[in-house]
Design a protein around this motif. Structure first.
Motif, PDB file in Angstrom:
ATOM      1  N   MET A  28       1.534  72.949  10.927  1.00  0.00           N
ATOM      2  CA  MET A  28       2.835  72.297  11.020  1.00  0.00           C
ATOM      3  C   MET A  28       2.700  70.799  10.772  1.00  0.00           C
ATOM      4  O   MET A  28       3.542  70.194  10.100  1.00  0.00           O
ATOM      5  CB  MET A  28       3.476  72.559  12.387  1.00  0.00           C
ATOM      6  N   ASP A  29       1.657  70.190  11.301  1.00  0.00           N
ATOM      7  CA  ASP A  29       1.428  68.765  11.087  1.00  0.00           C
ATOM      8  C   ASP A  29       1.234  68.471   9.602  1.00  0.00           C
ATOM      9  O   ASP A  29       1.828  67.530   9.058  1.00  0.00           O
ATOM     10  CB  ASP A  29       0.209  68.302  11.888  1.00  0.00           C
ATOM     11  N   MET A  30       0.433  69.270   8.942  1.00  0.00           N
ATOM     12  CA  MET A  30       0.202  69.080   7.511  1.00  0.00           C
ATOM     13  C   MET A  30       1.486  69.298   6.716  1.00  0.00           C
ATOM     14  O   MET A  30       1.774  68.572   5.772  1.00  0.00           O
ATOM     15  CB  MET A  30      -0.901  70.016   7.001  1.00  0.00           C
ATOM     16  N   ARG A  31       2.268  70.269   7.115  1.00  0.00           N
ATOM     17  CA  ARG A  31       3.535  70.533   6.424  1.00  0.00           C
ATOM     18  C   ARG A  31       4.475  69.339   6.546  1.00  0.00           C
ATOM     19  O   ARG A  31       5.108  68.937   5.562  1.00  0.00           O
ATOM     20  CB  ARG A  31       4.192  71.780   7.009  1.00  0.00           C
ATOM     21  N   HIS A  32       4.549  68.752   7.742  1.00  0.00           N
ATOM     22  CA  HIS A  32       5.406  67.578   7.936  1.00  0.00           C
ATOM     23  C   HIS A  32       4.921  66.402   7.098  1.00  0.00           C
ATOM     24  O   HIS A  32       5.726  65.670   6.518  1.00  0.00           O
ATOM     25  CB  HIS A  32       5.473  67.184   9.411  1.00  0.00           C
ATOM     26  N   ARG A  33       3.617  66.221   7.016  1.00  0.00           N
ATOM     27  CA  ARG A  33       3.071  65.132   6.198  1.00  0.00           C
ATOM     28  C   ARG A  33       3.422  65.319   4.728  1.00  0.00           C
ATOM     29  O   ARG A  33       3.796  64.374   4.035  1.00  0.00           O
ATOM     30  CB  ARG A  33       1.558  65.050   6.359  1.00  0.00           C
ATOM     31  N   ILE A  34       3.275  66.540   4.244  1.00  0.00           N
ATOM     32  CA  ILE A  34       3.589  66.835   2.848  1.00  0.00           C
ATOM     33  C   ILE A  34       5.074  66.608   2.582  1.00  0.00           C
ATOM     34  O   ILE A  34       5.457  65.997   1.573  1.00  0.00           O
ATOM     35  CB  ILE A  34       3.167  68.267   2.481  1.00  0.00           C
ATOM     36  N   GLU A  35       5.925  67.085   3.483  1.00  0.00           N
ATOM     37  CA  GLU A  35       7.362  66.902   3.311  1.00  0.00           C
ATOM     38  C   GLU A  35       7.733  65.418   3.319  1.00  0.00           C
ATOM     39  O   GLU A  35       8.574  64.975   2.532  1.00  0.00           O
ATOM     40  CB  GLU A  35       8.130  67.649   4.399  1.00  0.00           C
ATOM     41  N   ASP A  36       7.095  64.632   4.185  1.00  0.00           N
ATOM     42  CA  ASP A  36       7.350  63.186   4.228  1.00  0.00           C
ATOM     43  C   ASP A  36       6.955  62.520   2.920  1.00  0.00           C
ATOM     44  O   ASP A  36       7.676  61.671   2.395  1.00  0.00           O
ATOM     45  CB  ASP A  36       6.605  62.531   5.395  1.00  0.00           C
ATOM     46  N   ARG A  37       5.812  62.900   2.383  1.00  0.00           N
ATOM     47  CA  ARG A  37       5.370  62.325   1.104  1.00  0.00           C
ATOM     48  C   ARG A  37       6.311  62.707  -0.031  1.00  0.00           C
ATOM     49  O   ARG A  37       6.629  61.876  -0.890  1.00  0.00           O
ATOM     50  CB  ARG A  37       3.954  62.782   0.776  1.00  0.00           C
ATOM     51  N   LEU A  38       6.742  63.951  -0.054  1.00  0.00           N
ATOM     52  CA  LEU A  38       7.671  64.381  -1.096  1.00  0.00           C
ATOM     53  C   LEU A  38       8.994  63.632  -0.999  1.00  0.00           C
ATOM     54  O   LEU A  38       9.560  63.220  -2.018  1.00  0.00           O
ATOM     55  CB  LEU A  38       7.911  65.893  -1.006  1.00  0.00           C
ATOM     56  N   GLU A  39       9.475  63.427   0.204  1.00  0.00           N
ATOM     57  CA  GLU A  39      10.718  62.681   0.402  1.00  0.00           C
ATOM     58  C   GLU A  39      10.544  61.228  -0.043  1.00  0.00           C
ATOM     59  O   GLU A  39      11.423  60.656  -0.693  1.00  0.00           O
ATOM     60  CB  GLU A  39      11.144  62.740   1.872  1.00  0.00           C
ATOM     61  N   GLU A  40       9.407  60.630   0.273  1.00  0.00           N
ATOM     62  CA  GLU A  40       9.134  59.256  -0.148  1.00  0.00           C
ATOM     63  C   GLU A  40       9.104  59.152  -1.671  1.00  0.00           C
ATOM     64  O   GLU A  40       9.681  58.225  -2.257  1.00  0.00           O
ATOM     65  CB  GLU A  40       7.794  58.805   0.436  1.00  0.00           C
ATOM     66  N   ARG A  41       8.461  60.099  -2.329  1.00  0.00           N
ATOM     67  CA  ARG A  41       8.418  60.109  -3.797  1.00  0.00           C
ATOM     68  C   ARG A  41       9.812  60.270  -4.389  1.00  0.00           C
ATOM     69  O   ARG A  41      10.166  59.621  -5.372  1.00  0.00           O
ATOM     70  CB  ARG A  41       7.524  61.225  -4.309  1.00  0.00           C
ATOM     71  N   ARG A  42      10.605  61.151  -3.793  1.00  0.00           N
ATOM     72  CA  ARG A  42      11.964  61.375  -4.287  1.00  0.00           C
ATOM     73  C   ARG A  42      12.789  60.097  -4.178  1.00  0.00           C
ATOM     74  O   ARG A  42      13.501  59.710  -5.118  1.00  0.00           O
ATOM     75  CB  ARG A  42      12.638  62.504  -3.506  1.00  0.00           C
ATOM     76  N   LEU A  43      12.677  59.409  -3.051  1.00  0.00           N
ATOM     77  CA  LEU A  43      13.428  58.172  -2.865  1.00  0.00           C
ATOM     78  C   LEU A  43      12.976  57.088  -3.838  1.00  0.00           C
ATOM     79  O   LEU A  43      13.803  56.369  -4.397  1.00  0.00           O
ATOM     80  CB  LEU A  43      13.289  57.682  -1.423  1.00  0.00           C
ATOM     81  N   LYS A  44      11.667  56.973  -4.057  1.00  0.00           N
ATOM     82  CA  LYS A  44      11.171  55.993  -5.022  1.00  0.00           C
ATOM     83  C   LYS A  44      11.699  56.293  -6.420  1.00  0.00           C
ATOM     84  O   LYS A  44      12.088  55.394  -7.156  1.00  0.00           O
ATOM     85  CB  LYS A  44       9.640  55.983  -5.038  1.00  0.00           C
ATOM     86  N   ARG A  45      11.704  57.572  -6.778  1.00  0.00           N
ATOM     87  CA  ARG A  45      12.195  57.970  -8.096  1.00  0.00           C
ATOM     88  C   ARG A  45      13.684  57.633  -8.231  1.00  0.00           C
ATOM     89  O   ARG A  45      14.128  57.109  -9.252  1.00  0.00           O
ATOM     90  CB  ARG A  45      11.945  59.460  -8.321  1.00  0.00           C
ATOM     91  N   GLU A  46      14.452  57.881  -7.178  1.00  0.00           N
ATOM     92  CA  GLU A  46      15.878  57.561  -7.217  1.00  0.00           C
ATOM     93  C   GLU A  46      16.094  56.058  -7.353  1.00  0.00           C
ATOM     94  O   GLU A  46      16.956  55.615  -8.104  1.00  0.00           O
ATOM     95  CB  GLU A  46      16.579  58.066  -5.959  1.00  0.00           C
ATOM     96  N   LEU A  47      15.326  55.262  -6.636  1.00  0.00           N
ATOM     97  CA  LEU A  47      15.471  53.808  -6.719  1.00  0.00           C
ATOM     98  C   LEU A  47      15.085  53.289  -8.099  1.00  0.00           C
ATOM     99  O   LEU A  47      15.712  52.368  -8.615  1.00  0.00           O
ATOM    100  CB  LEU A  47      14.629  53.121  -5.641  1.00  0.00           C
ATOM    101  N   ASN A  48      14.064  53.852  -8.687  1.00  0.00           N
ATOM    102  CA  ASN A  48      13.647  53.429 -10.023  1.00  0.00           C
ATOM    103  C   ASN A  48      14.688  53.791 -11.078  1.00  0.00           C
ATOM    104  O   ASN A  48      14.834  53.089 -12.067  1.00  0.00           O
ATOM    105  CB  ASN A  48      12.298  54.037 -10.399  1.00  0.00           C
ATOM    106  N   ASP A  49      15.410  54.875 -10.889  1.00  0.00           N
ATOM    107  CA  ASP A  49      16.429  55.304 -11.845  1.00  0.00           C
ATOM    108  C   ASP A  49      17.758  54.581 -11.633  1.00  0.00           C
ATOM    109  O   ASP A  49      18.629  54.625 -12.485  1.00  0.00           O
ATOM    110  CB  ASP A  49      16.669  56.817 -11.736  1.00  0.00           C
ATOM    111  N   TYR A  50      17.897  53.901 -10.494  1.00  0.00           N
ATOM    112  CA  TYR A  50      19.157  53.254 -10.160  1.00  0.00           C
ATOM    113  C   TYR A  50      19.380  52.033 -11.047  1.00  0.00           C
ATOM    114  O   TYR A  50      18.456  51.285 -11.352  1.00  0.00           O
ATOM    115  CB  TYR A  50      19.162  52.842  -8.684  1.00  0.00           C
ATOM    116  N   ASP A  51      20.599  51.816 -11.453  1.00  0.00           N
ATOM    117  CA  ASP A  51      20.946  50.696 -12.324  1.00  0.00           C
ATOM    118  C   ASP A  51      21.216  49.457 -11.469  1.00  0.00           C
ATOM    119  O   ASP A  51      22.275  49.325 -10.865  1.00  0.00           O
ATOM    120  CB  ASP A  51      22.174  51.056 -13.159  1.00  0.00           C
ATOM    121  N   PHE A  52      20.240  48.549 -11.403  1.00  0.00           N
ATOM    122  CA  PHE A  52      20.396  47.334 -10.625  1.00  0.00           C
ATOM    123  C   PHE A  52      21.088  46.228 -11.414  1.00  0.00           C
ATOM    124  O   PHE A  52      21.475  45.210 -10.868  1.00  0.00           O
ATOM    125  CB  PHE A  52      19.024  46.816 -10.154  1.00  0.00           C
TER     126      PHE A  52
END
Length: 63
Positions: A28-52
């Motif tokens: 469960m701990d490893m699963r939470h870590r993986i999910e956190d990393r995936l969420e962080e990557r998703r947010l970074k990708r969204e910010l990079n695609d955002y039109d500033f």
């Protein structure tokens, strides 16, 4: 002699159950870590695609 054997079986079952509990906790701990990393990557990708550029244009209008 049979009583000693039954006690050993109970002890072995307790040890096996404890190992299984620790393994589930680790998984469960490893699963939470993986999910956190995936969420962080998703947010970074969204910010990079955002039109500033639109935000910078608005600042020029205010000055």
């Amino acid at each position: 002699m049979n009583d000693d054997y039954e006690v050993d079986d109970d002890l072995e079952e307790d040890v096996q159950e404890e190992k299984a509990t620790r393994a589930r906790g680790f998984n469960m701990d490893m699963r939470h870590r993986i999910e956190d990393r995936l969420e962080e990557r998703r947010l970074k990708r969204e910010l990079n695609d955002y039109d500033f550029f639109g935000l910078e244009d608005d600042e020029d209008v205010l000055h």
